[in-house]
Design a protein around this motif. Sequence first.
Motif, PDB file in Angstrom:
ATOM      1  N   ILE A   5      13.136 -36.563  -2.018  1.00 57.56           N
ATOM      2  CA  ILE A   5      14.422 -37.213  -2.272  1.00 57.56           C
ATOM      3  C   ILE A   5      14.201 -38.408  -3.190  1.00 57.56           C
ATOM      4  N   ASP A   6      15.263 -38.798  -3.882  1.00 59.59           N
ATOM      5  CA  ASP A   6      15.277 -39.999  -4.714  1.00 59.59           C
ATOM      6  C   ASP A   6      16.069 -41.087  -4.010  1.00 59.59           C
ATOM      7  N   HIS A  21       8.148 -35.792  -0.134  1.00 57.42           N
ATOM      8  CA  HIS A  21       8.016 -36.581  -1.356  1.00 57.42           C
ATOM      9  C   HIS A  21       9.160 -37.570  -1.458  1.00 57.42           C
ATOM     10  N   LEU A  22       8.848 -38.754  -1.941  1.00 52.37           N
ATOM     11  CA  LEU A  22       9.848 -39.803  -2.130  1.00 52.37           C
ATOM     12  C   LEU A  22       9.662 -40.425  -3.503  1.00 52.37           C
ATOM     13  N   ALA A  35       6.398 -47.131   3.795  1.00 51.12           N
ATOM     14  CA  ALA A  35       6.126 -45.733   3.468  1.00 51.12           C
ATOM     15  C   ALA A  35       4.730 -45.337   3.939  1.00 51.12           C
ATOM     16  N   ALA A  36       3.770 -46.253   3.802  1.00 53.26           N
ATOM     17  CA  ALA A  36       2.407 -45.970   4.263  1.00 53.26           C
ATOM     18  C   ALA A  36       2.387 -45.742   5.771  1.00 53.26           C
ATOM     19  N   GLU A  37       3.151 -46.529   6.510  1.00 52.04           N
ATOM     20  CA  GLU A  37       3.234 -46.350   7.963  1.00 52.04           C
ATOM     21  C   GLU A  37       3.792 -44.977   8.324  1.00 52.04           C
ATOM     22  N   ARG A  95       3.530 -37.067   1.032  1.00 51.56           N
ATOM     23  CA  ARG A  95       2.793 -36.765   2.262  1.00 51.56           C
ATOM     24  C   ARG A  95       1.962 -35.511   2.049  1.00 51.56           C
ATOM     25  N   ASN A  96       0.876 -35.423   2.780  1.00 51.08           N
ATOM     26  CA  ASN A  96       0.082 -34.189   2.843  1.00 51.08           C
ATOM     27  C   ASN A  96      -0.354 -33.668   1.473  1.00 51.08           C
TER      28      ASN A  96
END
Length: 375
Positions: A157-158, A185-186, A227-229, A242-243
């Motif tokens: 997403i955006d 994904h972000l 986001a890292a969390e 991610r992943n």
Amino acid sequence: MSGIYIHIPFCKTRCSYCDFFKSTKLLYREQYIEKLLEELRDRRHFFGSRKNNLQTIYFGGGTPSLFSEKSIDNILNTISKNFPVADNAEITLEVNPDDLSPEYLKALRKTGINRLSIGVQSFYDVDLQKMGRRHDAMQSRRSLEWVFQTGFENVGIDLIYGLPWSDGSTFLSNLDILSNYPVQHLSAYHLTIEPGTQFGKLKRQNRLSEPDDSESEKIFWALHDKAAEMGFEHYEISNFCRNGLYSRHNTAYWDNVPYLGAGPAAHSFDGTKRYWNKSDLNQYIKQGFSAGISCETLTLKDRFNEYLMLRLRTSKGMNVDEVKKNFESYWNRIEPDINKWIQKEFLEKSDGYIYGTRKGWFVIDAIIEDLFILE
């Protein structure tokens, strides 16, 4: 690892912040597809003797989800007939939440689309209304539910931050909502007010202004940390995954891999030359791509500056040995400036790579500009 970008230059409405090339004349869609397919057939030899299969196909816009699944399928079939496509190719479609339905999503899966990029921008109606988006927050949530129910897994997403009427805590609460879905994904972009947009007009009238740099930087690093969390890797200034599901298509751009862009305003790169189609939908439909295509051969200086610009925006940074091998004379010229930024702790050198530190990454564009070779 070559790729094809398909530009879909149609939108139902114009968002207040967007300056991408687009048209709201939806009645031209069928004529456009005819010329787009013609361009793909005419440029089937673009990659020359390279035998590498296409690894990525990306439908961007505009609003690609304004096209029916039959149109998408037609474009993909034309690509597969004229270019070798890898079995595991990443095939992305940008979509708007209000265009989606379970039936449309199921049909898209059958065409071969295996990655979606959803233009959410915000999960709050006040933001969406002021940005001129045509969907609401409930449509975003419902579309995400449908996307995963119909079997899509590689979904991004955006979001947009730095909105003049909002603050960092409100933006970060978007991530709390995002955490309810298995989004992989972000892309999070800071609002830039461009002169030719509705926001640009409001800025000239002193009715709108961007937040100051210090506030923007706070939001940027708060976004990074949150986001890292959540398990996201911040692999490029505006992109998280991610992943290991980074955007293979965009990463190829940053790695200077050849790509073909089809449609008005689309750019292409064959490894040596840059091509771009004229930003004129009417001419494209009447005369085809060849009537407005331009080309330039990149000089060594151009290639070096692009290398700096693209690599330093990634978390990995630039490979020192690679720079010395391909751009030795320019490396010798900028090495003192590199060391200056390292001493100031804006850049760091480790394991043969140079990259932005936490102090420097937010202002990496200014650092890149300082390092550019201008003559």
